[in-house]
Design a protein around this motif. Structure first.
Motif, PDB file in Angstrom:
ATOM      1  N   GLU A  10       0.827  -1.203   0.000  1.00  0.00           N
ATOM      2  CA  GLU A  10       0.000   0.000   0.000  1.00  0.00           C
ATOM      3  C   GLU A  10       0.861   1.254   0.000  1.00  0.00           C
ATOM      4  O   GLU A  10       0.564   2.228  -0.692  1.00  0.00           O
ATOM      5  CB  GLU A  10      -0.927   0.004   1.213  1.00  0.00           C
ATOM      6  N   TYR A  17       2.479   1.773  -3.585  1.00  0.00           N
ATOM      7  CA  TYR A  17       1.503   2.246  -4.576  1.00  0.00           C
ATOM      8  C   TYR A  17       1.133   3.710  -4.311  1.00  0.00           C
ATOM      9  O   TYR A  17       1.001   4.508  -5.247  1.00  0.00           O
ATOM     10  CB  TYR A  17       0.251   1.387  -4.545  1.00  0.00           C
ATOM     11  N   GLU A  23       1.776   6.923  -6.839  1.00  0.00           N
ATOM     12  CA  GLU A  23       0.722   7.834  -7.281  1.00  0.00           C
ATOM     13  C   GLU A  23       1.089   9.278  -6.978  1.00  0.00           C
ATOM     14  O   GLU A  23       0.853  10.177  -7.794  1.00  0.00           O
ATOM     15  CB  GLU A  23      -0.600   7.470  -6.601  1.00  0.00           C
ATOM     16  N   ALA A  64      -2.981  -4.090 -10.626  1.00  0.00           N
ATOM     17  CA  ALA A  64      -3.457  -2.719 -10.715  1.00  0.00           C
ATOM     18  C   ALA A  64      -3.607  -2.048  -9.360  1.00  0.00           C
ATOM     19  O   ALA A  64      -3.656  -0.819  -9.284  1.00  0.00           O
ATOM     20  CB  ALA A  64      -4.788  -2.673 -11.457  1.00  0.00           C
ATOM     21  N   ALA A  65      -3.695  -2.825  -8.273  1.00  0.00           N
ATOM     22  CA  ALA A  65      -3.937  -2.243  -6.953  1.00  0.00           C
ATOM     23  C   ALA A  65      -3.292  -3.112  -5.883  1.00  0.00           C
ATOM     24  O   ALA A  65      -3.098  -4.319  -6.077  1.00  0.00           O
ATOM     25  CB  ALA A  65      -5.442  -2.111  -6.703  1.00  0.00           C
ATOM     26  N   PRO A  66      -2.980  -2.528  -4.705  1.00  0.00           N
ATOM     27  CA  PRO A  66      -2.314  -3.291  -3.640  1.00  0.00           C
ATOM     28  C   PRO A  66      -3.081  -4.519  -3.168  1.00  0.00           C
ATOM     29  O   PRO A  66      -2.451  -5.554  -2.910  1.00  0.00           O
ATOM     30  CB  PRO A  66      -2.148  -2.252  -2.522  1.00  0.00           C
ATOM     31  N   ARG A 120      -4.819  -6.613  -4.783  1.00  0.00           N
ATOM     32  CA  ARG A 120      -4.590  -7.701  -5.735  1.00  0.00           C
ATOM     33  C   ARG A 120      -3.191  -8.287  -5.549  1.00  0.00           C
ATOM     34  O   ARG A 120      -3.022  -9.512  -5.544  1.00  0.00           O
ATOM     35  CB  ARG A 120      -4.743  -7.157  -7.154  1.00  0.00           C
ATOM     36  N   GLU A 129     -10.637 -11.431  -4.531  1.00  0.00           N
ATOM     37  CA  GLU A 129      -9.594 -10.766  -5.321  1.00  0.00           C
ATOM     38  C   GLU A 129      -9.016 -11.714  -6.355  1.00  0.00           C
ATOM     39  O   GLU A 129      -8.794 -11.345  -7.512  1.00  0.00           O
ATOM     40  CB  GLU A 129      -8.486 -10.244  -4.406  1.00  0.00           C
TER      41      GLU A 129
END
Length: 656
Positions: A231, A234, A238, A390-392, A394, A460
């Motif tokens: 997290e 990521y 961003e 694409a996201a933490p 996952r 997920e």
């Protein structure tokens, strides 16, 4: 992070902890500037603003890592053909406590979706894994930059223990105490030695690779720490204006292009789970062979023998035939198998078509490799058939899956024989419906052995790919979904082995078509550009029928089949109960003309994808039989004469 997901992660940690062995986990997430068309964000390793953006990411990440963070610049790698070392920016920081349930808690069951109760939170045991911190990722379809025989200047935690790389200065250890987090407004320009972290410290680097920057995360002793660090990484990316995904001009979404490998190891090389349980690695090879979902369910666009993580059965045939012999010999050795025996027995067989051990689904080049000085004997196995998530959540879920598989194989025998899938490997497991079934089998096996994953993690992992189109006709539903196409290498492997990227023909695409009907009613018929598809009932499910279509989306140069034109649009016709619908799938804007730049965001990308799907009533017409196999119509061959004998159907009897 969602509290329910984190609770399931901590329950997983408690189950793994009861094994009594280390299973540390690391990752190498990659990020890109998805709005840029500069060469450094498309294919070059360095240049433009890449180093500045890497610095911005690291500075944004530092305060998220806890207390006592020191930002450093160390020597990067020198690749063949490049005149200077690439930059390497790092952060040395203190590890923070783990958060597993109390040692005596039993693993929860998840029939009622309730979160498990957490116990005490003991302090983490210190130490650094012998360590997965700086592998290069893929370089686009078929590309890679690390191969046997190449030289580089080592950096990272593992290298610093046994190499002195020279520096303008040295890195002192972190102070014993601090009033709070220490960050830097800018990364030091002075090059220092890569530090050797103390037991309560961790080392992370940010490095460049073609089209991306790569964050070589410090290995985590448990999944809770790994998820929290994910997290943080990521969020920092961003903040630096970098993304884990790209959007193409036509709205298609893909990953960053740099891969998302995972690594498994221990607190130290000697404490690697692959040495504590010598049968773990041979069992993992067997398990991955029998469960292709582990190879393809989370894979990037380029899969198969030309990919960055080919399976052992996607390489040279004679080599795969030797693999059962090797596994049998290791099984005979049992717990007496030494690290040297494990590596020397499997390393020659876990390779790609050229014999490259780096480009393999199960990469053991850093397990106990005497030929990679300083970085070869780390007790580490890298899992390479993974795309950048694409996201933490996952990434954490995929990490939980493979860590649970390792725990299951370390705790119980698994001596199942290898499956020779032959053509059914790509025929069946390129389709999401077969991949999801196989993945559910894996999850059920984990549950049966005490390492089941909770509902949030399962959701997920089992999240299906977004459909291209969904239609309803007389109570039935047709769903059109992207499937895997196995792109071939152009030319021979040997001539491309030392190049920065391998050249593959990526012009083919495959779509899965599934018709769901009430009860066992007829699904009707489906044709593609007038050619009938081999619609088959999904084994064991009378209400669903499946088929797929392969077609050419563009004419590559260089590429294969120079006289074969691209097909745009692909027109599907579904006839059922006296009605017929047509679905035209356009590769570009149906009305013609160029798009006004790249999509600004995910919503704009979705809008472009939606406008490329045109649904209407289908005109009457004849459906001709085309060339196909049991579950696939290949439109690239459909216009050729139909063979006098029906092609052999794909056998389902080999499925474990």
């Amino acid at each position: 992070m969602d509290p329910a997901l984190l609770a399931e992660i901590r329950a997983h940690d408690a189950a793994v902890a009861r094994l009594g062995i280390d299973i540390w986990i690391g990752a190498e997430p990659t990020f890109t500037d998805r709005s840029s068309q500069e060469p450094c964000w498309l294919g070059l390793a360095e240049g433009g603003d890449k180093e500045a953006r890497a610095r911005a990411l690291l500075v944004a990440l530092a305060p998220r890592l806890g207390s006592m963070v020191r930002i450093l610049r160390t020597r990067g790698r020198l690749y063949p053909g490049e005149s200077r070392e690439r930059f390497c920016l790092g952060a040395l920081f203190r590890r923070y406590p783990a958060h597993p349930p109390a040692a005596g808690d039993k693993p929860p069951r998840y029939e009622d979706n309730t979160a498990p109760t957490l116990g005490d939170e003991p302090p983490a045991s210190g130490g650094e894994a012998g360590a997965q911190t700086d592998h290069p990722p893929t370089q686009g379809p078929g590309g890679d930059e690390e191969a046997p025989g190449r030289s580089w200047t080592p950096s990272g935690a593992g290298a610093s223990r046994s190499h002195s790389v020279g520096s303008a200065g040295a890195c002192p250890p972190l102070p014993d105490s601090s009033p709070g987090a220490v960050t830097a407004s800018e990364v030091l320009d002075e090059i220092v030695d890569a530090p050797a972290p103390a037991q309560d410290e961790a080392w992370l680097t940010v490095t460049p690779d073609p089209g991306v920057v790569e964050v070589n995360m410090a290995p985590a002793h448990d999944l809770a720490t790994f998820a929290i660090w994910c997290e943080a990484v990521y969020a920092a990316a961003e903040e630096a204006g970098l993304a884990p995904v790209r959007f193409r001009y036509n709205g298609d979404a893909t990953d960053s292009g740099g891969g998302g490998q995972l690594t498994l190891g221990g607190r130290s090389p000697e404490e690697s789970p692959f040495f504590a349980r010598p049968q773990l690695l041979p069992r993992l090879v067997r398990y991955a062979n029998r469960h292709p979902a582990l190879s393809y369910a989370f894979a990037p666009d380029c899969v198969g023998s030309a990919s960055q993580g080919p399976r052992a059965d996607e390489g040279v045939r004679e080599r795969f035939e030797e693999l059962p012999v090797a596994l049998d010999r290791l099984a005979a050795r049992g717990d007496r198998a030494t690290p040297d025996e494990l590596w020397s027995t499997l390393a020659p067989l876990l390779v790609d078509s050229s014999g490259n051990s780096h480009r393999a689904e199960i990469n053991v080049e850093k397990l106990w490799n005497p030929y990679m000085e300083g970085r070869g004997k780390l007790g580490v196995v890298e899992l390479r058939s993974l795309r950048m998530p694409a996201a933490p959540p996952r990434l954490a879920a995929v990490g939980a899956l493979f860590r649970a598989v390792a725990a299951r194989l370390a705790s119980a025998p698994y001596e199942e024989p290898l499956v020779d899938w032959s053509g059914s490997l790509h025929e069946l497991f390129g389709l999401p419906c077969f991949l999801s079934r196989d993945l559910e089998d894996v999850l059920a096996d984990l549950e049966a052995h005490g390492f089941g994953l909770g509902p949030s993690l399962r959701a997920e992992l089992l999240q299906p790919p977004a459909p291209v189109a969904t239609l309803e006709l007389d109570g039935a539903t047709l769903e059109v979904t992207p499937a895997l196409a196995f792109w071939p290498l152009i030319g021979d492997v040997a001539s491309q082995e030392r190049s920065g990227a391998r050249l593959v023909d990526a012009s083919s695409a495959r779509l899965q078509l599934v018709v769901a009907t009430p009860d066992d009613k007829t699904p009707g018929t489906i044709s593609a550009c007038g050619w009938r598809t081999p619609l088959q009932r999904l084994p064991g499910d009378a209400t669903r029928h499946v088929t797929s279509v392969v077609y050419r989306t563009f004419t590559p140069s260089p590429g294969l089949h120079p006289t074969l034109p691209a097909l745009d649009p692909l027109v599907l016709a579904w006839r059922r109960g006296g009605r017929a619908l047509s679905i035209s799938l356009h590769g570009w804007r149906p009305a013609g003309g160029a798009y006004d730049g790249l999509p600004a965001d995910a919503e704009e990308a979705r809008r472009r994808r939606r406008e490329r799907v045109v649904i209407s009533d289908a005109p009457p017409g004849d459906e001709r039989p085309g060339y196909g196999t049991a579950f696939t119509l290949d439109l690239r061959r459909a216009s050729a004469p139909v063979p006098s004998s029906t092609p052999a159907s794909t056998s389902l009897t080999q499925t474990p």
